[in-house]
Enzyme design. Structure first.
Site, mmCIF file in Angstrom:
data_model
loop_
_atom_site.group_PDB
_atom_site.id
_atom_site.type_symbol
_atom_site.label_atom_id
_atom_site.label_comp_id
_atom_site.label_asym_id
_atom_site.label_seq_id
_atom_site.Cartn_x
_atom_site.Cartn_y
_atom_site.Cartn_z
ATOM 1 N N ARG A 75 22.668 -27.037 25.327
ATOM 2 C CA ARG A 75 22.780 -28.483 25.497
ATOM 3 C C ARG A 75 22.856 -29.321 24.231
ATOM 4 O O ARG A 75 22.978 -30.548 24.386
ATOM 5 C CB ARG A 75 21.606 -29.071 26.272
ATOM 6 C CG ARG A 75 21.395 -28.472 27.675
ATOM 7 C CD ARG A 75 22.625 -28.669 28.754
ATOM 8 N NE ARG A 75 22.163 -28.399 29.944
ATOM 9 C CZ ARG A 75 23.124 -27.445 30.736
ATOM 10 N NH1 ARG A 75 24.324 -27.322 30.503
ATOM 11 N NH2 ARG A 75 22.758 -27.100 31.982
ATOM 12 N N ASP A 316 21.610 -17.163 31.983
ATOM 13 C CA ASP A 316 22.390 -18.478 32.461
ATOM 14 C C ASP A 316 21.304 -19.594 32.540
ATOM 15 O O ASP A 316 21.383 -20.605 33.419
ATOM 16 C CB ASP A 316 22.892 -18.330 33.791
ATOM 17 C CG ASP A 316 24.101 -19.537 34.134
ATOM 18 O OD1 ASP A 316 24.173 -20.410 33.151
ATOM 19 O OD2 ASP A 316 24.639 -19.722 35.149
HETATM 20 O O1 DOR Z 1 24.316 -23.121 37.513
HETATM 21 C C1 DOR Z 1 25.165 -23.258 36.601
HETATM 22 N N1 DOR Z 1 24.708 -24.145 35.518
HETATM 23 N N2 DOR Z 1 26.164 -22.429 36.469
HETATM 24 C C2 DOR Z 1 27.158 -22.692 35.389
HETATM 25 O O2 DOR Z 1 28.163 -21.984 35.358
HETATM 26 C C3 DOR Z 1 26.999 -23.954 34.565
HETATM 27 C C4 DOR Z 1 25.541 -24.277 34.483
HETATM 28 C C5 DOR Z 1 25.325 -25.594 33.691
HETATM 29 O O3 DOR Z 1 25.924 -25.727 32.538
HETATM 30 O O4 DOR Z 1 24.408 -26.292 34.152
HETATM 31 ZN ZN ZN Z 2 28.931 -20.049 34.763
#
Ligand code: DOR
Ligand code: ZN
Length: 441
Positions: A75, A316
């Site tokens: 982020r 993720d």
């Molecule tokens: O669950 C998810 N969150 N999948 C994604 O592809 C992006 C990610 C995010 O950036 O929050």
């Molecule tokens: Zn993704």
């Protein structure tokens, strides 16, 4: 060693279970870490205590190459309230990671050399593990024009992804794979055909119908993945498939590999653990993209990971602010954090019940992802002279996840879940970034 960097430690791990997929070793040994490297690996109980430094008894503990995450959203720049390179890397180190790939969907997007350099500088300054920025495939993640792939590749970027979105245009993805081939980098695709997922909230099936939430059908993933395999075949570019969620996707990757294509894939701890049934509570911490799917899909993912069709487990890690996640389900952004629970989730859900060997689990969380990113200093082998990027964990320790985390966000789908397996120490180039389960800086 850069100024202000902590000194590497001298530590002897005595009589510890060494799990090293690069050599196939799984057995007791003595491991001495000195001057940032593995100084020696010997038979258990034979090493004498180093003159300086300390001895850690390995009783019941596992020593393995440090974990490598191919998929974390840190982020920064842009949403430092959710996570920063520093806080995300601390969460990673606590989870046993020594290297993470930081996704490009920041604000501004990491689609040019300046943003990549900014993330690299932040990592150099503050990170508790190596942070490798991922470059965007397209400018602004808009899916239309290619980002500065060559320029970013020349800075050492090895992976490119529009993650958060799939590249909708076959023309653009084809071009990206051609560039990937020319620069010897990897295209990591978030497979989602948006014509099938507009307004989608969860897996399309029985539960979406009964809960009254708009469905995200498996075909949206499978179709784009099938298209991408075609394009990888034609272009010879390397394709990595992010967060597989559907059984049909596992089959597509299996066939691509049988054909000898340069295709790799990852699965998240949450897709290996949960199903769409868990959304019955309307708990937004379970809202992720792609969605948790059926028990059959989860079974196929577990089998695909065990047989090597799926190369890696990737988190993720997707931190979000409370005020965003506390909105009603439709408005809540998708994502769960994962860095601090990934290893325990894999140990609890897969290794403990005998679905996966510990050696394969470590391979999928360290050796294989290090290979995808081309990180030679990570993923083992645990041998004399190798950089001491290591994790030590207690596979039997029981704990409950959350509700607080080292991450700046607390949106973990694992909150309240009983887990087995706890990281005790993480070593980054011989420096203890985590000692006795606590970050050292
Ligand atoms: O669950 C998810 N969150 N999948 C994604 O592809 C992006 C990610 C995010 O950036 O929050
Ligand atoms: Zn993704």
């Amino acid at each position: 060693m850069p100024k202000g960097m902590p000194e590497p430690s001298t530590v002897l791990f005595r009589g510890i279970r060494v799990v090293d997929p690069a050599t196939g070793r799984d057995g007791p040994g003595d491991v001495l870490v000195e001057d940032g490297v593995v100084a020696s690996v010997g038979e258990a109980g034979t090493a004498s205590a180093p003159r300086r430094g300390e001895v850690i008894e390995g009783d019941g503990l596992v020593l393995a190459p440090g974990l490598v995450d191919l998929h974390a959203h840190l982020r920064e720049p842009g949403r430092e309230d959710k996570e920063t390179v520093e806080s995300g890397s601390r969460a990673a180190a606590l989870g046993g990671y020594t290297a993470v790939a930081a996704m490009a969907n920041t604000d501004p997007v990491a689609d040019n050399a300046a943003v990549i350099q900014e993330v690299m500088a932040l990592a150099e300054k503050a990170a508790l593990c190596e942070v490798h920025p991922v470059g965007a495939i397209t400018r602004g993640l808009e899916g239309e024009t290619l980002a500065e792939i060559g320029e970013m590749a020349s800075l050492g970027v090895r992976m490119f992804s529009d993650d958060g979105k799939g590249v909708q245009s076959a023309r653009v993805l084809r071009l990206a794979l051609e560039y990937a081939k020319a620069f010897d980098v990897v295209i990591a695709e978030h497979c989602e055909d948006e014509s099938l997922t507009e307004g989608a909230q969860m897996h399309e099936g029985y539960h979406s119908a009964t809960l009254g939430l708009r469905g995200w059908p498996s075909e949206a993933e499978e179709l784009m993945l099938a298209r991408d395999v075609f394009l990888a075949r034609r272009t010879g570019g390397r394709l990595h498939v992010c967060h597989l969620s559907a059984a049909g996707s596992v089959d597509l990757v299996r066939r691509a590999k049988e054909e000898g294509l340069r295709v790799s894939a990852e699965v998240t701890p949450h897709h290996l653990t949960f199903t769409d049934d868990d959304l019955s509570s309307y708990d937004t911490y379970f809202k992720v993209n792609p969605p948790m799917r059926s028990a059959d899909d989860r079974e196929a993912l577990r089998a695909g990971l065990a047989d090597g069709t799926i190369d890696a487990v990737a988190t993720d890690h997707a931190p979000h602010a409370d005020e965003e996640k506390e909105q009603e389900f439709d408005l809540s952004p998708p994502g769960t954090i994962g860095l601090e629970t990934a290893l325990a989730a894999v140990l609890t859900e897969l290794v403990e019940p005998g679905r996966l060997s510990l050696l394969r689990a470590v391979e999928a969380m360290s050796t294989a992802p290090a290979g995808v990113l081309g990180l030679r200093d990570h993923g083992g082998p645990v041998e004399a002279g190798r950089p001491a990027n290591l994790v030590v964990f207690d596979p039997a320790a029981e704990w409950t996840a959350g509700p607080r985390f080292a991450s700046k966000s607390k949106n973990s789908a694992f909150t309240g879940r009983a887990l087995r397996g706890r990281v005790l120490h993480t070593l980054l180039a011989g420096e203890l970034t985590v000692r006795d389960g606590a970050a050292t800086r």
